[in-house]
Motif scaffolding. Structure first.
Motif, PDB file in Angstrom:
ATOM      1  N   MET A   1       0.843  -1.336   0.064  1.00 57.09           N
ATOM      2  CA  MET A   1      -0.010   0.020  -0.214  1.00 57.09           C
ATOM      3  C   MET A   1       0.982   1.228   0.091  1.00 57.09           C
TER       4      MET A   1
ATOM      5  N   LYS B   1      -5.649  -9.744  14.712  1.00 61.80           N
ATOM      6  CA  LYS B   1      -4.631 -10.930  14.709  1.00 61.80           C
ATOM      7  C   LYS B   1      -3.755 -11.279  15.801  1.00 61.80           C
TER       8      LYS B   1
ATOM      9  N   ASP C   1      -8.195  -0.110   8.399  1.00 59.09           N
ATOM     10  CA  ASP C   1      -8.888  -1.336   8.146  1.00 59.09           C
ATOM     11  C   ASP C   1      -7.721  -2.494   8.545  1.00 59.09           C
ATOM     12  N   GLU C   2      -6.568  -2.078   7.696  1.00 58.70           N
ATOM     13  CA  GLU C   2      -5.366  -2.962   7.713  1.00 58.70           C
ATOM     14  C   GLU C   2      -5.105  -3.249   9.206  1.00 58.70           C
ATOM     15  N   MET C   3      -4.806  -1.820   9.746  1.00 63.59           N
ATOM     16  CA  MET C   3      -4.094  -1.887  11.223  1.00 63.59           C
ATOM     17  C   MET C   3      -5.294  -2.909  12.162  1.00 63.59           C
ATOM     18  N   THR C   4      -6.496  -2.669  11.939  1.00 64.91           N
ATOM     19  CA  THR C   4      -7.419  -3.316  12.820  1.00 64.91           C
ATOM     20  C   THR C   4      -7.444  -4.675  12.526  1.00 64.91           C
ATOM     21  N   ARG C   5      -7.299  -5.129  11.399  1.00 63.18           N
ATOM     22  CA  ARG C   5      -7.118  -6.430  11.245  1.00 63.18           C
ATOM     23  C   ARG C   5      -5.807  -7.132  11.774  1.00 63.18           C
ATOM     24  N   LEU C   6      -4.708  -6.315  11.726  1.00 64.54           N
ATOM     25  CA  LEU C   6      -3.412  -6.913  12.407  1.00 64.54           C
ATOM     26  C   LEU C   6      -3.723  -6.864  13.800  1.00 64.54           C
TER      27      LEU C   6
ATOM     28  N   GLU D   1      -8.267   2.368   4.175  1.00 67.93           N
ATOM     29  CA  GLU D   1      -7.696   1.007   4.107  1.00 67.93           C
ATOM     30  C   GLU D   1      -6.519   0.615   4.915  1.00 67.93           C
ATOM     31  N   TYR D   2      -5.762   1.843   5.197  1.00 67.50           N
ATOM     32  CA  TYR D   2      -4.610   1.532   6.440  1.00 67.50           C
ATOM     33  C   TYR D   2      -5.469   1.200   7.777  1.00 67.50           C
TER      34      TYR D   2
ATOM     35  N   LYS E   1      -7.460   5.604   1.103  1.00 69.50           N
ATOM     36  CA  LYS E   1      -6.288   4.984   1.369  1.00 69.50           C
ATOM     37  C   LYS E   1      -6.300   5.025   3.085  1.00 69.50           C
TER      38      LYS E   1
END
Length: 158
Positions: A1, A30, A22-27, A19-20, A16
């Protein structure tokens, strides 16, 4: 990204950013899941080690009790063991057994490291040979190409 060098519109920047996020929340989710799984695994390991120690202690206790002709209460066994550790001969013998055990462990560890080292060296040697073969093939191709270029250039200058 990664962002490119072009200018982004405000809407693209907002997208963007989402997206960032969402990605941080997903990580983060995890990582939470992994932490929980690790805690559970560590608890299982501790439980298994505790059980193994209990079995070992039971085996030691059985071995010790089998040396006596009579069954005694736990406090009497404790007195006997305490008395054994008061005698210098007994303590020296125990120290010798412990030292011998440590030497055996160190020898086994050294042997294992030596085997790993040998395996790593053979793997490294194989990869070096493979790289050398690849380089030799490339050199041969380059040499052949250079010879063709020189022979063509030589015939043109003649």
């Amino acid at each position: 990204m990664l962002l490119s060098n072009k200018k982004l519109t405000t809407e693209e920047k907002i997208e963007k950013s989402k997206e960032y996020e969402d990605e941080m929340t997903r990580l983060q989710n995890k990582m939470k899941t992994m932490r929980t799984a690790k805690k559970k695994l560590d608890a299982e390991i501790a439980d298994e080690l505790e059980k193994a120690e209990m079995v070992t202690n039971q085996d030691v206790g059985k071995k010790f009790r089998s040396k006596l002709d009579i069954s005694l209460p736990l406090d009497k066994y404790c007195e006997i063991i305490d008395f054994m550790f008061m005698h210098d001969d007994c303590v020296e013998f125990i120290d010798e057994i412990i030292a011998k055990h440590r030497k055996e462990q160190e020898a086994a560890k050294a042997k294992k490291q030596e085997e790993q080292s040998a395996n790593e060296n053979s793997t490294a040697a194989e990869s070096i040979l493979a790289e050398d073969n690849d380089n030799n093939e490339e050199d041969a191709e380059t040499t052949t190409t250079n010879e063709v270029v020189h022979s063509v250039a030589g015939s043109e200058s003649a």
